[in-house]
Write an enzyme that holds these catalytic residues in place. Structure first.
Site, PDB file in Angstrom:
ATOM      1  N   GLY A 189     -24.257 -71.428   1.462  1.00 22.64           N
ATOM      2  CA  GLY A 189     -23.058 -71.974   2.080  1.00 22.64           C
ATOM      3  C   GLY A 189     -22.447 -73.079   1.240  1.00 22.64           C
ATOM      4  O   GLY A 189     -23.077 -73.646   0.363  1.00 22.64           O
ATOM      5  N   ASP A 238     -31.459 -62.640  -7.459  1.00 20.85           N
ATOM      6  CA  ASP A 238     -31.138 -64.056  -7.337  1.00 20.85           C
ATOM      7  C   ASP A 238     -32.401 -64.897  -7.194  1.00 20.85           C
ATOM      8  O   ASP A 238     -32.567 -65.921  -7.876  1.00 20.85           O
ATOM      9  CB  ASP A 238     -30.219 -64.268  -6.136  1.00 20.85           C
ATOM     10  CG  ASP A 238     -29.922 -65.730  -5.888  1.00 20.85           C
ATOM     11  OD1 ASP A 238     -29.113 -66.313  -6.633  1.00 20.85           O
ATOM     12  OD2 ASP A 238     -30.505 -66.309  -4.944  1.00 20.85           O
ATOM     13  N   LYS A 278     -34.090 -67.879  -9.658  1.00 17.99           N
ATOM     14  CA  LYS A 278     -34.437 -69.206  -9.158  1.00 17.99           C
ATOM     15  C   LYS A 278     -35.896 -69.554  -9.406  1.00 17.99           C
ATOM     16  O   LYS A 278     -36.217 -70.690  -9.794  1.00 17.99           O
ATOM     17  CB  LYS A 278     -34.105 -69.297  -7.667  1.00 17.99           C
ATOM     18  CG  LYS A 278     -32.611 -69.284  -7.404  1.00 17.99           C
ATOM     19  CD  LYS A 278     -32.285 -69.185  -5.929  1.00 17.99           C
ATOM     20  CE  LYS A 278     -30.785 -69.214  -5.696  1.00 17.99           C
ATOM     21  NZ  LYS A 278     -30.418 -69.015  -4.276  1.00 17.99           N
ATOM     22  N   GLU A 323     -21.890 -63.030  -0.870  1.00 16.86           N
ATOM     23  CA  GLU A 323     -20.740 -62.652  -1.696  1.00 16.86           C
ATOM     24  C   GLU A 323     -20.152 -61.332  -1.200  1.00 16.86           C
ATOM     25  O   GLU A 323     -20.776 -60.600  -0.426  1.00 16.86           O
ATOM     26  CB  GLU A 323     -21.184 -62.486  -3.158  1.00 16.86           C
ATOM     27  CG  GLU A 323     -21.867 -63.695  -3.762  1.00 16.86           C
ATOM     28  CD  GLU A 323     -20.908 -64.838  -4.036  1.00 16.86           C
ATOM     29  OE1 GLU A 323     -19.677 -64.602  -4.017  1.00 16.86           O
ATOM     30  OE2 GLU A 323     -21.385 -65.960  -4.247  1.00 16.86           O
ATOM     31  N   VAL A 353     -30.958 -73.995  -7.478  1.00 18.55           N
ATOM     32  CA  VAL A 353     -32.126 -73.519  -6.740  1.00 18.55           C
ATOM     33  C   VAL A 353     -32.139 -74.171  -5.364  1.00 18.55           C
ATOM     34  O   VAL A 353     -32.352 -75.376  -5.250  1.00 18.55           O
ATOM     35  CB  VAL A 353     -33.444 -73.839  -7.469  1.00 18.55           C
ATOM     36  CG1 VAL A 353     -34.633 -73.333  -6.648  1.00 18.55           C
ATOM     37  CG2 VAL A 353     -33.471 -73.225  -8.856  1.00 18.55           C
ATOM     38  N   GLY A 401     -29.774 -74.767  -2.979  1.00 13.10           N
ATOM     39  CA  GLY A 401     -28.686 -75.525  -2.367  1.00 13.10           C
ATOM     40  C   GLY A 401     -29.073 -76.971  -2.142  1.00 13.10           C
ATOM     41  O   GLY A 401     -29.363 -77.707  -3.085  1.00 13.10           O
TER      42      GLY A 401
END
Length: 201
Positions: free
Chosen positions: A173, A76, A80, A65, A11, A13
């Site tokens: 990233g 997504d 999360k 992606e 969740v 990064g």
């Protein structure tokens, strides 16, 4: 067999969202920008790009992606916010609808015409029967922390009975993800005797 799974990278990064939620008591509501890909795309559209060009730039930068449909659909972000809901309330949210960047260019233009910023916002809150959640685009006022979250940034606002706690960080990233995994490894190093499994969802 006694293993512990750490998943802070799942969740936000580098955003310490899970850590914040675990630390607070009496959480009433959580909302945030949880998908850096969508945030990046929205900002590029706001700068004049079309949707396809914005997605391509995100892919070239390593933020999206090859198939970005999970991000752009809101799926997504839905996963999360479900993780955060379980950490905050001890239960999964009831089944809920999620909405992504449908007609993104038009939505960005409508928000800008009102002096606001479009953001894909995920939220969850406690109810007497458990927990409700939602993911949808919102027109956020300029002074909102969510509106001020730029590029691949993520932002989480946690509301408790005593006020708000806000955390920000890069949510997409390789390096933000790496930072989160390394943080988990350091946590395990500080607590010897565990049998850890470190991963990302």
């Amino acid at each position: 067999t006694g293993s512990e799974l750490l998943f802070s990278a799942s969740v936000g990064g580098a955003l310490p969202a899970i850590e914040l939620v675990r630390r607070l008591q009496g959480i009433q509501r959580i909302e945030g920008v949880l998908n850096g890909t969508c945030n990046f795309v929205i900002d590029r559209i706001s700068s004049g790009q079309d949707l396809e060009a914005a997605i391509f730039e995100a892919q070239q930068a390593g933020y999206a992606e090859a198939d970005p449909s999970t991000d752009l659909s809101g799926s997504d972000a839905a996963h999360k916010i479900s993780v955060l809901a379980r950490e905050a309330f001890g239960v999964s949210p009831r089944p809920f609808q999620f909405f992504g960047l449908t007609d993104a260019v038009e939505q960005v233009a409508k928000a800008a015409a009102c002096g606001k910023t479009l953001r894909l916002v995920a939220s969850c809150y406690a109810t007497p029967d458990g927990c409700e959640a939602r993911v949808e685009t919102q027109q956020c006022p300029a002074d909102s922390p969510l509106a001020q979250t730029e590029g691949v940034g993520n932002c989480v606002i946690v509301r408790t009975g005593s006020g708000e706690q806000i955390v920000r960080g890069k949510g997409a990233g390789r390096w933000p993800t790496t930072e989160a995994v390394v943080a988990d490894l350091l946590d395990l190093h500080r607590a010897p005797g565990r049998n850890p499994v470190v991963g990302r969802a």
